[in-house]
Design a protein around this motif. Structure first.
Motif, mmCIF file in Angstrom:
data_model
loop_
_atom_site.group_PDB
_atom_site.id
_atom_site.type_symbol
_atom_site.label_atom_id
_atom_site.label_comp_id
_atom_site.label_asym_id
_atom_site.label_seq_id
_atom_site.Cartn_x
_atom_site.Cartn_y
_atom_site.Cartn_z
ATOM 1 N N LEU A 1 6.513 -3.399 23.343
ATOM 2 C CA LEU A 1 5.064 -3.472 23.518
ATOM 3 C C LEU A 1 4.704 -3.495 25.014
ATOM 4 O O LEU A 1 3.771 -2.806 25.448
ATOM 5 C CB LEU A 1 4.521 -4.720 22.810
ATOM 6 C CG LEU A 1 2.998 -4.853 22.741
ATOM 7 C CD1 LEU A 1 2.379 -3.685 21.960
ATOM 8 C CD2 LEU A 1 2.600 -6.186 22.104
ATOM 9 N N ASP A 2 5.461 -4.272 25.794
ATOM 10 C CA ASP A 2 5.235 -4.314 27.250
ATOM 11 C C ASP A 2 5.430 -2.930 27.871
ATOM 12 O O ASP A 2 4.616 -2.472 28.683
ATOM 13 C CB ASP A 2 6.203 -5.305 27.918
ATOM 14 C CG ASP A 2 5.806 -6.752 27.644
ATOM 15 O OD1 ASP A 2 4.669 -6.968 27.186
ATOM 16 O OD2 ASP A 2 6.646 -7.658 27.860
ATOM 17 N N ALA A 3 6.528 -2.265 27.466
ATOM 18 C CA ALA A 3 6.823 -0.938 28.018
ATOM 19 C C ALA A 3 5.730 0.060 27.629
ATOM 20 O O ALA A 3 5.300 0.890 28.452
ATOM 21 C CB ALA A 3 8.187 -0.455 27.517
ATOM 22 N N ALA A 4 5.263 -0.033 26.362
ATOM 23 C CA ALA A 4 4.220 0.887 25.896
ATOM 24 C C ALA A 4 2.900 0.626 26.633
ATOM 25 O O ALA A 4 2.151 1.559 26.956
ATOM 26 C CB ALA A 4 4.031 0.739 24.388
ATOM 27 N N ALA A 5 2.622 -0.650 26.932
ATOM 28 C CA ALA A 5 1.398 -0.999 27.671
ATOM 29 C C ALA A 5 1.460 -0.415 29.093
ATOM 30 O O ALA A 5 0.457 0.124 29.599
ATOM 31 C CB ALA A 5 1.235 -2.513 27.724
ATOM 32 N N ASP A 6 2.656 -0.502 29.711
ATOM 33 C CA ASP A 6 2.829 0.084 31.055
ATOM 34 C C ASP A 6 2.604 1.587 31.014
ATOM 35 O O ASP A 6 1.914 2.160 31.873
ATOM 36 C CB ASP A 6 4.246 -0.216 31.592
ATOM 37 C CG ASP A 6 4.429 -1.698 31.913
ATOM 38 O OD1 ASP A 6 3.402 -2.412 31.982
ATOM 39 O OD2 ASP A 6 5.583 -2.135 32.059
ATOM 40 N N ALA A 7 3.195 2.245 29.978
ATOM 41 C CA ALA A 7 3.068 3.701 29.851
ATOM 42 C C ALA A 7 1.607 4.098 29.628
ATOM 43 O O ALA A 7 1.120 5.104 30.173
ATOM 44 C CB ALA A 7 3.928 4.210 28.702
ATOM 45 N N LEU A 8 0.911 3.257 28.843
ATOM 46 C CA LEU A 8 -0.497 3.519 28.558
ATOM 47 C C LEU A 8 -1.319 3.409 29.864
ATOM 48 O O LEU A 8 -2.173 4.265 30.155
ATOM 49 C CB LEU A 8 -0.996 2.518 27.512
ATOM 50 C CG LEU A 8 -2.342 2.795 26.831
ATOM 51 C CD1 LEU A 8 -2.290 4.099 26.049
ATOM 52 C CD2 LEU A 8 -2.701 1.652 25.869
#
Length: 550
Positions: free
Chosen positions: A114-121
């Motif tokens: 979730l953290d990685a996806a938030a960064d990518a977003l």
């Protein structure tokens, strides 16, 4: 990024979660322990797996978990499965924190994703929205943010070590077990498979476990001898003890439904077996009668011709052949049912003094002096934590231990029988029947029941050498020896140890009506409930080093 869609991090299955076994058979070494198992553990299951030791309870749990490959049959599994074995290996380097992280790995991975996806977003990467939505769905379904706290609640509830840096190797077996159990209860599993989960728990831990299993949102299958847990939690029972067709029996209706179902099956089984044996006897008698007629010949009255005589002789031969064929065709297909427990009724006169203790104590083992007297018909329930001196007091009453202070006066003719926690030192080469027969001979009791008539051991077990008997069978033999004495006083130390639930239920019922004096010491919650009307003696811890007490 895509690695987090790996199946080990799949969403909880919720209502669809299940393990379904169809016609499963499994062997252990060269022994078939399970045959014809049809069983479903669903998202709403509260299933108890019961049966004597050696019937395959642990093997069945391992088959359900996918850790023992069955020899035949089919299995389907949907959902996330948490398992707790009876034993936990603890490599020296691993810590409590490692065990926690391993069990909630999916939640921790979901939060990282979730953290990685938030960064990518935030960086505006292509496809990041879908990644973020998927990661959020998984973290929400697992309630991943709360995983660590849930484990902490379970560690506290079970009285387990919550120091994440503590090496597992430095913990006792019981402490390690409680940590493992807490991790599984705190994780977000659809289905829980637990093998004897009450073994290392104290009263508050048992209460916590009971509440958690009742409230678990998914399915539960538990192997347990703890009748209180079975009564409080289980709605269905998979019974692995012998059945008419050799397949496990599944009963609904909770603990009482299981007992009633077993009784019904047992009665029908006994009746079918008896009918087949009776038919065998009837056919054998008919064949004997036909043979006798053939041997005696058929002598017609005078004046009848030779032709009629030969016709009758041929008919007699045909009748004999038919009877013999009937007998040969008839098979006793219903196996003999296992024996029922039968309490040998004996009467000792009421109100006769058996023994009197005056201020007895044993240094380091039973500190507080105890005074009491027992008459036939008296009851006493001895309770207290380990190390309080329960077993010491019982050994004093039984005459197996002398007090350091005080006296025990016994009526010489009053026989006392003692079921201790340890079985006696029998000659390992002798069979149960030989030991029992010698014991009865020493007692000088012509009226003692035969070993198999109590139903404690079947003929096969009775003919087995002690060294090859299971703990449960040895305990049954020990109990049979106690009952053979027809004592004026019966003393039982943890009588539920190594005995099946149904036998303990029958034993408890008999103890409440026995004419002799009865003393029971136990931790068993169900036995404490069942004997709650008995006069209690609560022993306090003696305060000595627990290594030196029993």
């Amino acid at each position: 990024m895509h690695q987090h869609q790996h199946h080990t991090h799949r969403l909880p299955a919720g209502d669809r979660a299940h393990i379904r076994l169809t016609d499963v058979a499994a062997t252990l070494g060269d022994r078939t322990v399970l045959t014809g198992v049809d069983l479903t553990v669903s998202a709403t299951s509260r299933l108890a797996v019961v049966g004597e030791n050696g019937r395959g309870k642990t093997t069945l749990l391992r088959v359900l978990a996918g850790r023992h490959r069955p020899d035949s049959g089919s299995i389907s599994r949907v959902g996330r499965i948490g398992t707790v074995d009876q034993h936990l290996d603890a490599p020296a380097a691993r810590t409590v924190g490692d065990l926690v992280a391993e069990e909630i790995a999916d939640s921790l991975a979901a939060l990282r994703a979730l953290d990685a996806a938030a960064d990518a977003l935030g960086a505006g990467e292509p496809g990041a929205e879908d990644e973020y939505a998927a990661a959020l769905e998984l973290a929400t379904a697992l309630d991943a943010w709360d995983a660590d706290r849930r484990v902490d609640v379970a560690l506290a509830g079970l009285g387990a070590c919550d120091d994440r840096a503590r090496p597992l190797a430095s913990l006792s077996v019981g402490q390690r077990y409680r940590v493992r159990l807490a991790c599984v209860l705190g994780a977000h599993h659809d289905l829980l498979l637990l093998d004897e989960p009450t073994n290392h728990l104290d009263a508050s831990g048992l209460e916590f476990l009971t509440d958690r299993l009742r409230a678990h949102p998914g399915g539960v299958a538990v192997v347990s001898h703890d009748r209180a847990l079975l009564r409080d939690v289980a709605t269905h029972f998979c019974d692995l003890d012998p059945s008419p067709d050799g397949r496990p029996l599944v009963f609904g209706g909770g603990y009482e439904g299981w007992l009633e179902g077993r009784r019904r099956v047992r009665s029908a089984w006994e009746q079918a077996h008896t009918e087949q044996l009776d038919e065998q006897v009837r056919l054998a008698r008919a064949a004997d009668e036909a043979r006798d007629r053939l041997r005696d010949g058929w002598r017609p009255e005078k004046g009848h011709g030779k032709h009629q005589r030969s016709t009758r002789a041929a008919g007699t031969v045909r009748a004999f052949v038919r009877r013999r064929e009937d007998l040969e065709r008839h098979r006793v297909t219903v196996p003999p049912p296992p024996p029922r427990f039968r309490w040998p009724a004996w009467d000792v006169p009421a109100g006769q003094r058996v023994l009197t203790c005056r201020e007895v104590a044993v240094s380091g083992r039973l500190r507080a002096p105890v005074s009491m007297s027992f008459d036939t018909g008296d009851r006493l329930l001895v309770t207290g934590p380990n190390g309080a001196g329960k077993s010491t007091l019982l050994a004093l009453l039984a005459g197996e231990l002398d007090p350091d202070r005080g006296t025990v006066d016994r009526r010489p003719a009053a026989r006392v029988a003692y079921l201790s926690q340890e079985v006696p030192q029998w000659d390992p080469r002798r069979t149960a029947t030989q030991i029992y027969t010698e014991h009865v001979g020493r007692l000088g009791r012509d009226d003692a029941p035969g070993l198999t008539s109590t139903g404690l051991l079947d003929p096969r077990a009775a003919a087995t050498a002690v060294s090859r008997m299971s703990q449960g069978q040895q305990r049954r033999l020990h109990l049979a020896l106690c009952l053979a004495a027809r004592p004026a006083m019966l003393i039982l130390d943890e009588p539920t140890n190594h005995l099946a639930s149904t036998l303990v239920d029958g034993l408890t019922e008999a103890l409440t009506t026995a004419s002799c004096a009865v003393v029971v010491a136990t931790h068993d919650r169900q036995l404490l409930r069942d004997l709650s009307s008995w006069p209690p003696l609560a022993l306090a811890p003696s305060g000595v080093d627990s290594a030196h007490v029993r």
